[in-house]
Design an enzyme around this catalytic site. Sequence first.
Site, mmCIF file in Angstrom:
data_model
loop_
_atom_site.group_PDB
_atom_site.id
_atom_site.type_symbol
_atom_site.label_atom_id
_atom_site.label_comp_id
_atom_site.label_asym_id
_atom_site.label_seq_id
_atom_site.Cartn_x
_atom_site.Cartn_y
_atom_site.Cartn_z
ATOM 1 N N TRP A 157 0.810 -1.219 0.000
ATOM 2 C CA TRP A 157 0.000 0.000 0.000
ATOM 3 C C TRP A 157 0.844 1.271 0.000
ATOM 4 O O TRP A 157 0.306 2.351 -0.200
ATOM 5 C CB TRP A 157 -0.917 0.016 1.242
ATOM 6 N N ASN A 158 2.142 1.186 0.246
ATOM 7 C CA ASN A 158 2.876 2.441 0.481
ATOM 8 C C ASN A 158 3.202 3.195 -0.807
ATOM 9 O O ASN A 158 3.149 4.421 -0.834
ATOM 10 C CB ASN A 158 4.134 2.178 1.320
ATOM 11 N N LYS A 181 -2.278 -8.309 -7.958
ATOM 12 C CA LYS A 181 -3.099 -8.133 -6.753
ATOM 13 C C LYS A 181 -2.508 -7.011 -5.907
ATOM 14 O O LYS A 181 -1.553 -7.203 -5.157
ATOM 15 C CB LYS A 181 -3.148 -9.409 -5.903
ATOM 16 N N PRO A 182 -3.058 -5.807 -6.034
ATOM 17 C CA PRO A 182 -2.599 -4.732 -5.161
ATOM 18 C C PRO A 182 -3.277 -4.836 -3.796
ATOM 19 O O PRO A 182 -4.185 -5.642 -3.616
ATOM 20 C CB PRO A 182 -3.066 -3.473 -5.900
ATOM 21 N N SER A 233 6.162 -7.080 3.134
ATOM 22 C CA SER A 233 6.922 -7.302 4.371
ATOM 23 C C SER A 233 7.781 -8.564 4.283
ATOM 24 O O SER A 233 7.486 -9.481 3.505
ATOM 25 C CB SER A 233 5.957 -7.421 5.548
ATOM 26 N N GLU A 254 10.841 -8.244 -2.837
ATOM 27 C CA GLU A 254 11.339 -6.917 -2.437
ATOM 28 C C GLU A 254 10.741 -6.633 -1.073
ATOM 29 O O GLU A 254 9.545 -6.353 -0.956
ATOM 30 C CB GLU A 254 10.876 -5.859 -3.458
ATOM 31 N N LEU A 255 11.562 -6.694 -0.026
ATOM 32 C CA LEU A 255 11.016 -6.734 1.340
ATOM 33 C C LEU A 255 11.435 -5.514 2.169
ATOM 34 O O LEU A 255 11.825 -4.493 1.634
ATOM 35 C CB LEU A 255 11.443 -8.053 1.989
ATOM 36 N N CYS A 288 10.198 1.834 1.788
ATOM 37 C CA CYS A 288 11.077 0.726 2.175
ATOM 38 C C CYS A 288 12.525 1.177 2.259
ATOM 39 O O CYS A 288 13.310 0.623 3.007
ATOM 40 C CB CYS A 288 10.921 -0.412 1.184
ATOM 41 N N GLU A 386 11.775 -2.624 11.845
ATOM 42 C CA GLU A 386 11.365 -1.563 10.920
ATOM 43 C C GLU A 386 10.178 -0.800 11.519
ATOM 44 O O GLU A 386 9.162 -1.408 11.857
ATOM 45 C CB GLU A 386 10.953 -2.232 9.598
HETATM 46 P P1 NAD Z 1 2.421 -7.087 3.443
HETATM 47 O O1 NAD Z 1 3.434 -8.147 3.317
HETATM 48 O O2 NAD Z 1 1.487 -7.159 4.598
HETATM 49 O O3 NAD Z 1 1.477 -7.017 2.148
HETATM 50 C C1 NAD Z 1 1.986 -6.845 0.841
HETATM 51 C C2 NAD Z 1 1.022 -7.454 -0.163
HETATM 52 O O4 NAD Z 1 0.962 -8.864 0.058
HETATM 53 C C3 NAD Z 1 -0.424 -6.959 -0.036
HETATM 54 O O5 NAD Z 1 -0.994 -6.883 -1.317
HETATM 55 C C4 NAD Z 1 -1.086 -8.059 0.781
HETATM 56 O O6 NAD Z 1 -2.481 -8.136 0.586
HETATM 57 C C5 NAD Z 1 -0.380 -9.287 0.259
HETATM 58 N N1 NAD Z 1 -0.343 -10.425 1.180
HETATM 59 C C6 NAD Z 1 -0.410 -10.404 2.546
HETATM 60 N N2 NAD Z 1 -0.323 -11.661 3.029
HETATM 61 C C7 NAD Z 1 -0.174 -12.481 1.962
HETATM 62 C C8 NAD Z 1 -0.018 -13.891 1.825
HETATM 63 N N3 NAD Z 1 0.018 -14.707 2.883
HETATM 64 N N4 NAD Z 1 0.103 -14.407 0.585
HETATM 65 C C9 NAD Z 1 0.101 -13.592 -0.507
HETATM 66 N N5 NAD Z 1 -0.055 -12.245 -0.429
HETATM 67 C C10 NAD Z 1 -0.192 -11.698 0.789
HETATM 68 O O7 NAD Z 1 3.227 -5.719 3.417
HETATM 69 P P2 NAD Z 1 2.644 -4.253 3.600
HETATM 70 O O8 NAD Z 1 2.424 -4.004 5.041
HETATM 71 O O9 NAD Z 1 1.526 -4.020 2.662
HETATM 72 O O10 NAD Z 1 3.870 -3.364 3.068
HETATM 73 C C11 NAD Z 1 4.816 -2.805 3.883
HETATM 74 C C12 NAD Z 1 6.102 -3.594 3.811
HETATM 75 O O11 NAD Z 1 6.542 -3.667 2.466
HETATM 76 C C13 NAD Z 1 7.233 -2.946 4.587
HETATM 77 O O12 NAD Z 1 7.944 -3.937 5.280
HETATM 78 C C14 NAD Z 1 8.099 -2.340 3.499
HETATM 79 O O13 NAD Z 1 9.451 -2.171 3.852
HETATM 80 C C15 NAD Z 1 7.929 -3.334 2.406
HETATM 81 N N6 NAD Z 1 8.222 -2.724 1.105
HETATM 82 C C16 NAD Z 1 9.329 -3.123 0.437
HETATM 83 C C17 NAD Z 1 9.660 -2.525 -0.773
HETATM 84 C C18 NAD Z 1 10.901 -2.917 -1.548
HETATM 85 O O14 NAD Z 1 11.013 -2.533 -2.703
HETATM 86 N N7 NAD Z 1 11.837 -3.638 -0.962
HETATM 87 C C19 NAD Z 1 8.840 -1.522 -1.285
HETATM 88 C C20 NAD Z 1 7.729 -1.142 -0.565
HETATM 89 C C21 NAD Z 1 7.421 -1.757 0.627
#
Ligand code: NAD
Length: 517
Positions: A157-158, A181-182, A233, A254-255, A288, A386
Amino acid sequence: MSRPPALTDPLLDTLRGRVCASTSDTHTSTEVFTGGELAVLPASSVTDVRTAYERASRAQREWAARPVEDRLAVFHRFHELLLRDREILVDLLQAETGKARRDAFEELCEPALVTSYYLRTARKLLRPKRRAGLMPGAIGVTELRQPKGVVGIISPWNYPFALALGDLIPALIAGNGVVCKPDSQTALSPLFGADLLYRAGLPEDLLQMVLGDGPTIGGAVVDTCDYVGFTGSTRTGALIAARAGERLIGCSLELGGKNPMIVLDDADIAATARSAVRGCFANAGQLCLALERIYVPDAIFDRFAAAFVAEVGRLRQAAGYSYGADVGSLTSRRALKTVSEHVDDARAKGATVLAGGRPRTDLGPFFYEPTVLTDVTPDMLCHASETFGPVVTLYPYATEDEAVALANDTDYGLNASVYGRDPVRARRVAARLRTGTVNVNDGYAAAFGSTDAPMGGMGASGLGRRHGAAGLLRYTEVQSVAAQRVDLVNPPRWLPHGVYSRLMAATLRVMKKTRLR
Ligand code: NAD
């Protein structure tokens, strides 16, 4: 209903129509500045994800057969439409994330840069390449790049537009179909991106958008697609890697990060402080790559802290759909809770709050002040995990070796920053850091904006790279086609095997010496 100016009823209907969903289930997103209702969007089922995959797969066969030039024409037009309709997109982005308008504009630059980069390079990267055969003249070898099939893109979402579009565009250019899937809260901007691509001439069905809860609908994407590009994440990334591993499909991850910045003792203090606030507080720290730890030499710690806090004091934080604010809102109540917990925990355990340290619910329900901490110790939540919000900690250090060791003392390895006047020294320190990108005299944009260079994480920050050749080629399978003209491997019938093996051994020796290949 709170809506930004650009989100008209016809536009909302168009965006809803882009979701592959057959049930009556819906998700309601929030207009972040007010906490009011923004949009009701269809929710997909697991069956819809399978349908999306099948549709994309059918369209992909024809798409992959087209010459790369034909495919690229779509992205030429997309780039133009994106820049033409940028203010609509920026409105949508602000509404669903609460980010400042300058952050929303910065976000749309990523897919624009990625698109123009692959418009310039994809032809060369994807074209067949001749490889040396076993023996010159006897075997002609060609390396082909075949698309994976249908790529699943799961995005957070960020930066909902940049991370979905920036990753799915190279997948399409490489000849794949995509199921994307956003996050449901921030689906308007990626749906708008999908609509722009279709208006630019993308073949019907090639890009499918599905919406729904992460584990169920994201899980179904991992269970059906031929490759997964995931951003999110570290916890979810590990689940996705395990699930992809069970199916023996590839994934790029990308985490998260806990990104360090090192100020060297020859740094220009005023310029460093001015630049670092952007590295820490862009997108209210929900980036991130954002810097959450700053290491400062003992000798200049107080001067740097004073200059940095003064710069933070100049940041303008506000809600609204106009340029002017430097820092916007956090995106959700959950983000506000995490940030508040990290700061309250640090304060309770003895940290000093040099700036900020409070929610700003007078501005909007999820706002939090840009916050600077010091005297943070390893028992505090914000030390190693984080925060993903507008919170940064200053730490003093004695020697360069100590600064490098402290910066590397983390499971993460996404982004880092080194500030100093001597570029040779700053680059030397940069090379000692265990992160996928290091910016010298900048926070994050220097590396992230340089789309010719791969970007991604080491350790708990991920696997694989976006941008550069790697960012396109990850969506392809390598296929080597070796066309034999002379049979070198099977000896002629009249030659005894013993003689043949002696001749082959002699040939292998010659080949090593002469590099005859
Ligand atoms: P998240 O992992 O909770 O969710 C990310 C996406 O994955 C969402 O679309 C969510 O619906 C989906 N998702 C959640 N659980 C899932 C599962 N079990 N199976 C498949 N899909 C699933 O992360 P978030 O809270 O939305 O995003 C924030 C995190 O993302 C932070 O840790 C940030 O650092 C990281 N991030 C990394 C980058 C990068 O380029 N390295 C960029 C942006 C954000």
